[in-house]
Design a protein around this motif. Structure first.
Motif, PDB file in Angstrom:
ATOM      1  N   SER A   2      24.968  -6.041 -26.699  1.00 51.05           N
ATOM      2  CA  SER A   2      24.700  -4.720 -26.114  1.00 51.05           C
ATOM      3  C   SER A   2      24.266  -3.765 -27.214  1.00 51.05           C
ATOM      4  CB  SER A   2      25.938  -4.183 -25.405  1.00 51.05           C
ATOM      5  OG  SER A   2      26.994  -4.018 -26.316  1.00 51.05           O
ATOM      6  N   ARG A   3      23.568  -2.710 -26.765  1.00 54.08           N
ATOM      7  CA  ARG A   3      23.043  -1.751 -27.730  1.00 54.08           C
ATOM      8  C   ARG A   3      22.683  -0.460 -27.005  1.00 54.08           C
ATOM      9  NH1 ARG A   3      19.911  -5.435 -25.896  1.00 54.08           N
ATOM     10  NH2 ARG A   3      17.750  -5.115 -25.327  1.00 54.08           N
ATOM     11  N   ILE A   4      22.453   0.583 -27.778  1.00 58.22           N
ATOM     12  CA  ILE A   4      21.959   1.857 -27.258  1.00 58.22           C
ATOM     13  C   ILE A   4      20.491   1.970 -27.645  1.00 58.22           C
ATOM     14  CG2 ILE A   4      22.177   4.368 -27.314  1.00 58.22           C
ATOM     15  CD1 ILE A   4      24.624   3.049 -26.107  1.00 58.22           C
ATOM     16  N   GLU A   5      19.659   2.297 -26.679  1.00 55.82           N
ATOM     17  CA  GLU A   5      18.243   2.526 -26.950  1.00 55.82           C
ATOM     18  C   GLU A   5      17.843   3.860 -26.343  1.00 55.82           C
ATOM     19  OE1 GLU A   5      15.336  -0.491 -26.333  1.00 55.82           O
ATOM     20  OE2 GLU A   5      16.673  -2.092 -27.010  1.00 55.82           O
ATOM     21  N   THR A   6      16.685   4.351 -26.740  1.00 58.25           N
ATOM     22  CA  THR A   6      16.158   5.597 -26.192  1.00 58.25           C
ATOM     23  C   THR A   6      15.056   5.283 -25.201  1.00 58.25           C
ATOM     24  OG1 THR A   6      16.684   6.802 -28.214  1.00 58.25           O
ATOM     25  CG2 THR A   6      15.041   7.790 -26.758  1.00 58.25           C
ATOM     26  N   LEU A   7      15.159   5.872 -24.017  1.00 57.89           N
ATOM     27  CA  LEU A   7      14.147   5.741 -22.974  1.00 57.89           C
ATOM     28  C   LEU A   7      13.394   7.058 -22.872  1.00 57.89           C
ATOM     29  CD1 LEU A   7      16.309   4.128 -20.128  1.00 57.89           C
ATOM     30  CD2 LEU A   7      15.151   2.985 -22.026  1.00 57.89           C
ATOM     31  N   THR A   8      12.221   7.012 -22.284  1.00 57.29           N
ATOM     32  CA  THR A   8      11.445   8.225 -22.060  1.00 57.29           C
ATOM     33  C   THR A   8      11.131   8.339 -20.581  1.00 57.29           C
ATOM     34  OG1 THR A   8      10.457   8.040 -24.254  1.00 57.29           O
ATOM     35  CG2 THR A   8       9.368   9.519 -22.686  1.00 57.29           C
ATOM     36  N   ILE A  19      22.379  -0.762 -23.023  1.00 54.30           N
ATOM     37  CA  ILE A  19      21.659  -1.947 -22.581  1.00 54.30           C
ATOM     38  C   ILE A  19      22.469  -3.182 -22.946  1.00 54.30           C
ATOM     39  CG2 ILE A  19      19.538  -3.294 -22.852  1.00 54.30           C
ATOM     40  CD1 ILE A  19      18.170  -0.568 -23.456  1.00 54.30           C
ATOM     41  N   ALA A  20      22.656  -4.047 -21.966  1.00 48.93           N
ATOM     42  CA  ALA A  20      23.368  -5.305 -22.179  1.00 48.93           C
ATOM     43  C   ALA A  20      22.473  -6.445 -21.691  1.00 48.93           C
ATOM     44  CB  ALA A  20      24.697  -5.306 -21.431  1.00 48.93           C
ATOM     45  N   THR A  39      30.584   5.783 -19.162  1.00 45.45           N
ATOM     46  CA  THR A  39      31.971   5.574 -19.594  1.00 45.45           C
ATOM     47  C   THR A  39      32.193   4.131 -20.038  1.00 45.45           C
ATOM     48  OG1 THR A  39      32.609   4.962 -17.350  1.00 45.45           O
ATOM     49  CG2 THR A  39      32.798   7.313 -17.939  1.00 45.45           C
ATOM     50  N   PRO A  40      33.345   3.855 -20.644  1.00 48.34           N
ATOM     51  CA  PRO A  40      33.669   2.458 -20.945  1.00 48.34           C
ATOM     52  C   PRO A  40      33.611   1.569 -19.699  1.00 48.34           C
ATOM     53  CG  PRO A  40      35.118   3.890 -22.178  1.00 48.34           C
ATOM     54  CD  PRO A  40      34.336   4.779 -21.238  1.00 48.34           C
ATOM     55  N   TYR A  41      33.973   2.110 -18.541  1.00 48.99           N
ATOM     56  CA  TYR A  41      33.887   1.321 -17.304  1.00 48.99           C
ATOM     57  C   TYR A  41      32.434   0.934 -17.005  1.00 48.99           C
ATOM     58  CZ  TYR A  41      33.634   0.099 -12.416  1.00 48.99           C
ATOM     59  OH  TYR A  41      33.347  -0.552 -11.246  1.00 48.99           O
ATOM     60  N   ILE A  42      31.507   1.887 -17.075  1.00 50.59           N
ATOM     61  CA  ILE A  42      30.102   1.608 -16.797  1.00 50.59           C
ATOM     62  C   ILE A  42      29.556   0.609 -17.814  1.00 50.59           C
ATOM     63  CG2 ILE A  42      27.773   2.618 -16.724  1.00 50.59           C
ATOM     64  CD1 ILE A  42      29.527   3.224 -14.227  1.00 50.59           C
ATOM     65  N   ARG A  43      29.956   0.744 -19.058  1.00 44.98           N
ATOM     66  CA  ARG A  43      29.531  -0.212 -20.080  1.00 44.98           C
ATOM     67  C   ARG A  43      30.069  -1.607 -19.780  1.00 44.98           C
ATOM     68  NH1 ARG A  43      28.843   2.565 -25.833  1.00 44.98           N
ATOM     69  NH2 ARG A  43      28.062   4.574 -25.130  1.00 44.98           N
ATOM     70  N   THR A  44      31.306  -1.681 -19.310  1.00 44.51           N
ATOM     71  CA  THR A  44      31.894  -2.966 -18.945  1.00 44.51           C
ATOM     72  C   THR A  44      31.139  -3.600 -17.781  1.00 44.51           C
ATOM     73  OG1 THR A  44      34.076  -2.320 -19.745  1.00 44.51           O
ATOM     74  CG2 THR A  44      34.014  -4.108 -18.141  1.00 44.51           C
ATOM     75  N   LEU A  49      27.651  -7.912 -16.063  1.00 44.06           N
ATOM     76  CA  LEU A  49      26.390  -8.337 -15.451  1.00 44.06           C
ATOM     77  C   LEU A  49      25.552  -9.143 -16.439  1.00 44.06           C
ATOM     78  CD1 LEU A  49      25.594  -5.123 -13.403  1.00 44.06           C
ATOM     79  CD2 LEU A  49      26.011  -7.413 -12.465  1.00 44.06           C
ATOM     80  N   ALA A  50      25.556  -8.753 -17.699  1.00 44.47           N
ATOM     81  CA  ALA A  50      24.830  -9.515 -18.722  1.00 44.47           C
ATOM     82  C   ALA A  50      25.389 -10.938 -18.826  1.00 44.47           C
ATOM     83  CB  ALA A  50      24.892  -8.795 -20.065  1.00 44.47           C
ATOM     84  N   GLU A  51      26.704 -11.071 -18.746  1.00 40.54           N
ATOM     85  CA  GLU A  51      27.324 -12.393 -18.785  1.00 40.54           C
ATOM     86  C   GLU A  51      26.886 -13.249 -17.595  1.00 40.54           C
ATOM     87  OE1 GLU A  51      31.538 -11.716 -18.956  1.00 40.54           O
ATOM     88  OE2 GLU A  51      31.430 -10.813 -20.948  1.00 40.54           O
ATOM     89  N   LEU A  52      26.526 -12.593 -16.494  1.00 37.18           N
ATOM     90  CA  LEU A  52      26.080 -13.301 -15.293  1.00 37.18           C
ATOM     91  C   LEU A  52      24.567 -13.525 -15.276  1.00 37.18           C
ATOM     92  CD1 LEU A  52      28.324 -11.457 -12.685  1.00 37.18           C
ATOM     93  CD2 LEU A  52      28.589 -13.808 -13.524  1.00 37.18           C
ATOM     94  N   GLY A  53      23.887 -13.194 -16.371  1.00 35.84           N
ATOM     95  CA  GLY A  53      22.464 -13.459 -16.469  1.00 35.84           C
ATOM     96  C   GLY A  53      21.551 -12.289 -16.163  1.00 35.84           C
TER      97      GLY A  53
END
Length: 173
Positions: A2-8, A19-20, A39-44, A49-53
């Motif tokens: 996972s990482r933080i990116e900037t969108l426009t 992003i995960a 929040t940490p919940y949204i990140r989780t 979801l990333a673990e599920l593909g």
């Protein structure tokens, strides 16, 4: 990973997004925050979801107010989160969610879905009814959807609510 990116956004606004997963994932989904931020919940949720593909993106909808705003679920923090949500321009929020969908499409995904919680549930509904960017949408306890139930979604939608609620005239594919 996972990482933080900037969108426009289409109006030129730059916002951060959690992003995960990766662009090579089979599925793509926008995860839309509650009134409390990414929040940490949204990140989780993104991480699971990333673990599920999935290639999952959670746009930071409060970046137009102030970067990195996250509120707690109780007491004064809860009140501040609700006040901040109420001060947000809903059209701008839709632009920011659209930027996340665009990011996934630019990463090569032809089919993009969205899942949202509370405010995010309403925005997921709006994405399904006001844009052509999604191929599926899911809303968890999306406050305000009943007032917009006249709108027709352009993709399959699941709406989840607890307790008793009456919504009529919603057409689901």
């Amino acid at each position: 990973m996972s990482r933080i990116e900037t969108l426009t956004a289409s109006d030129g606004h730059h916002l951060s997004a959690y992003i995960a997963g990766d662009a090579g994932a089979e599925r793509a989904i926008v995860v839309i925050q509650e009134a409390f931020g990414v929040t940490p919940y949204i990140r989780t949720v993104c991480d699971r979801l990333a673990e599920l593909g999935y290639h999952a993106v959670a746009p930071a909808l409060y970046d137009r107010v102030k970067r990195d705003l996250i509120f707690g679920y109780e007491g004064e923090a809860y009140k501040k989160g609700i006040e901040t949500y109420a001060s947000c321009d809903q059209a701008d929020a839709l632009l920011d969610v659209s930027a996340a969908a665009d990011y996934l499409q630019q990463a090569g995904h032809k089919r993009v879905g969205a899942i949202g919680f509370c405010w995010g549930g309403l925005l997921s509904w709006r994405m399904a009814t006001q844009t052509q960017k999604l191929q599926a949408a899911v809303s968890w306890y999306g406050g305000g959807i009943a007032a917009e139930s006249h709108a027709a979604p352009h993709c399959p939608v699941q709406l989840h609510f607890g307790g008793r609620i009456r919504i009529s005239r919603i057409r689901i594919y």
